[in-house]
Design a protein around this motif. Structure first.
Motif, PDB file in Angstrom:
ATOM      1  N   ARG A  34      16.031  35.360  82.598  1.00 20.29           N
ATOM      2  CA  ARG A  34      16.836  34.491  81.973  1.00 20.29           C
ATOM      3  C   ARG A  34      17.308  33.157  83.291  1.00 20.29           C
ATOM      4  O   ARG A  34      16.517  32.335  82.972  1.00 20.29           O
ATOM      5  N   ARG A  35      16.231  33.695  84.369  1.00 18.05           N
ATOM      6  CA  ARG A  35      16.035  32.549  85.702  1.00 18.05           C
ATOM      7  C   ARG A  35      15.032  32.243  85.479  1.00 18.05           C
ATOM      8  O   ARG A  35      14.759  30.962  85.595  1.00 18.05           O
ATOM      9  N   SER A  36      13.457  33.094  85.097  1.00 23.12           N
ATOM     10  CA  SER A  36      12.446  32.903  85.121  1.00 23.12           C
ATOM     11  C   SER A  36      12.356  31.161  83.613  1.00 23.12           C
ATOM     12  O   SER A  36      11.248  31.078  83.678  1.00 23.12           O
ATOM     13  N   LEU A  96      18.774  38.917  83.941  1.00 22.13           N
ATOM     14  CA  LEU A  96      19.379  38.189  84.736  1.00 22.13           C
ATOM     15  C   LEU A  96      17.984  37.382  85.614  1.00 22.13           C
ATOM     16  O   LEU A  96      18.106  36.447  85.136  1.00 22.13           O
ATOM     17  N   SER A 135      14.772  29.591  82.343  1.00 19.36           N
ATOM     18  CA  SER A 135      14.948  28.225  82.857  1.00 19.36           C
ATOM     19  C   SER A 135      14.626  27.576  83.710  1.00 19.36           C
ATOM     20  O   SER A 135      14.607  26.796  83.984  1.00 19.36           O
ATOM     21  N   GLU A 136      13.839  28.100  84.864  1.00 22.23           N
ATOM     22  CA  GLU A 136      12.874  27.303  85.944  1.00 22.23           C
ATOM     23  C   GLU A 136      11.458  27.270  85.113  1.00 22.23           C
ATOM     24  O   GLU A 136      10.789  27.544  83.859  1.00 22.23           O
TER      25      GLU A 136
END
Length: 142
Positions: free
Chosen positions: A116-118, A113, A120-121
């Motif tokens: 994925r967050r890193s 997770l 998508s930023e």
């Protein structure tokens, strides 16, 4: 009677020994020695039934089969207690293993997770992602 003097401590000893931890080398050796003694006594009782009757007469038991029954009762009591302890120890190991698997699974999900967050930023100054362009164009520029 001699048999009562022998059976009561033997019964207490069988219960105490069966409820002890099974992980030690001493406990494993004790179980192997008990198994060998049980087999040897069984073979002697089958091959020489007169010996069993002589031991029964010496200990004050009327028949050799009664003496055999007393001995088997002690072995069964030991085995039931020993099996109970073994199942409790295996259940405790299984619980620890399940906890470790759950924690490592949660850590893996958390790492995925975060990855994925890193990804998508977007860094500052970079063009917006194609799917979000309409939203940014609709907002007035300041």
């Amino acid at each position: 009677m001699i048999i009562q003097i022998l059976l009561v401590p033997a019964l207490v000893l069988a219960v105490v020994l069966s409820l002890r931890s099974r992980a030690s080398l001493r406990g494993q050796a004790r179980r192997k020695i008990l198994a060998v003694l049980t087999v040897v006594c069984g073979v002697v009782a089958v091959l020489f039934p007169g010996t069993l009757q002589a031991v029964a007469d010496f200990t004050g038991v009327t028949r050799g089969t009664d003496l055999l029954l007393y001995g088997l009762a002690l072995v069964i009591i030991y085995l039931v207690g020993s099996t109970s302890v073994r199942f409790r120890e295996q259940e405790a190991r299984l619980v620890l293993l399940a906890r470790q698997v759950a924690l490592s699974d949660a850590a893996l999900r958390s790492a995925e997770l975060a990855a994925r967050r890193s990804s998508s930023e977007r860094p500052a100054g970079q063009a917006p992602v194609a799917g979000h362009g309409a939203v940014e164009q609709a907002t007035p520029a300041r």
